[in-house]
Design a protein around this motif. Sequence first.
Motif, PDB file in Angstrom:
ATOM      1  N   PRO A  21       4.774  34.334 -31.135  1.00 23.86           N
ATOM      2  CA  PRO A  21       5.828  33.681 -31.931  1.00 23.86           C
ATOM      3  C   PRO A  21       7.225  33.867 -31.342  1.00 23.86           C
ATOM      4  CG  PRO A  21       4.356  34.908 -33.367  1.00 23.86           C
ATOM      5  CD  PRO A  21       3.983  35.257 -31.966  1.00 23.86           C
ATOM      6  N   VAL A  22       7.486  35.021 -30.766  1.00 26.18           N
ATOM      7  CA  VAL A  22       8.795  35.262 -30.156  1.00 26.18           C
ATOM      8  C   VAL A  22       8.955  34.399 -28.906  1.00 26.18           C
ATOM      9  CG1 VAL A  22      10.266  37.009 -29.097  1.00 26.18           C
ATOM     10  CG2 VAL A  22       8.833  37.603 -31.053  1.00 26.18           C
ATOM     11  N   THR A  24       7.604  31.531 -28.256  1.00 19.86           N
ATOM     12  CA  THR A  24       7.803  30.125 -28.596  1.00 19.86           C
ATOM     13  C   THR A  24       9.209  29.875 -29.143  1.00 19.86           C
ATOM     14  OG1 THR A  24       6.793  30.487 -30.762  1.00 19.86           O
ATOM     15  CG2 THR A  24       5.379  29.657 -29.024  1.00 19.86           C
ATOM     16  N   LYS A  25       9.811  30.874 -29.787  1.00 18.26           N
ATOM     17  CA  LYS A  25      11.188  30.714 -30.255  1.00 18.26           C
ATOM     18  C   LYS A  25      12.170  30.693 -29.090  1.00 18.26           C
ATOM     19  CE  LYS A  25      10.615  32.573 -34.853  1.00 18.26           C
ATOM     20  NZ  LYS A  25      10.972  33.629 -35.800  1.00 18.26           N
ATOM     21  N   LEU A  26      11.819  31.319 -27.982  1.00 24.52           N
ATOM     22  CA  LEU A  26      12.680  31.275 -26.801  1.00 24.52           C
ATOM     23  C   LEU A  26      12.794  29.858 -26.251  1.00 24.52           C
ATOM     24  CD1 LEU A  26      11.643  34.483 -24.844  1.00 24.52           C
ATOM     25  CD2 LEU A  26      13.780  34.062 -26.042  1.00 24.52           C
ATOM     26  N   ASP A  28      13.239  27.268 -27.946  1.00 24.87           N
ATOM     27  CA  ASP A  28      14.216  26.508 -28.739  1.00 24.87           C
ATOM     28  C   ASP A  28      15.645  26.703 -28.255  1.00 24.87           C
ATOM     29  OD1 ASP A  28      12.221  25.514 -30.332  1.00 24.87           O
ATOM     30  OD2 ASP A  28      12.406  27.104 -31.838  1.00 24.87           O
ATOM     31  N   ILE A  29      15.875  27.665 -27.378  1.00 26.89           N
ATOM     32  CA  ILE A  29      17.219  27.898 -26.845  1.00 26.89           C
ATOM     33  C   ILE A  29      17.566  26.745 -25.902  1.00 26.89           C
ATOM     34  CG2 ILE A  29      18.650  29.456 -25.473  1.00 26.89           C
ATOM     35  CD1 ILE A  29      16.829  31.730 -26.372  1.00 26.89           C
TER      36      ILE A  29
END
Length: 57
Positions: A21-22, A24-26, A28-29
Amino acid sequence: MYLALTVSTIFMFVFERLGLPVFTKLLDIPKRILLPIIMVMCCVGAFSSDNRVFDVK
């Protein structure tokens, strides 16, 4: 030796599953922020290997 390889493979699998999950959030940057950070980290890594500016090309 084989036992250490097997244990490290299991740990890597667990940490990758927990960190997914972390990671995949990267994504979005925005690229205009992420790419300069990556370039700076690459230059710092190249400089820190031998402490020479000539390694950073």
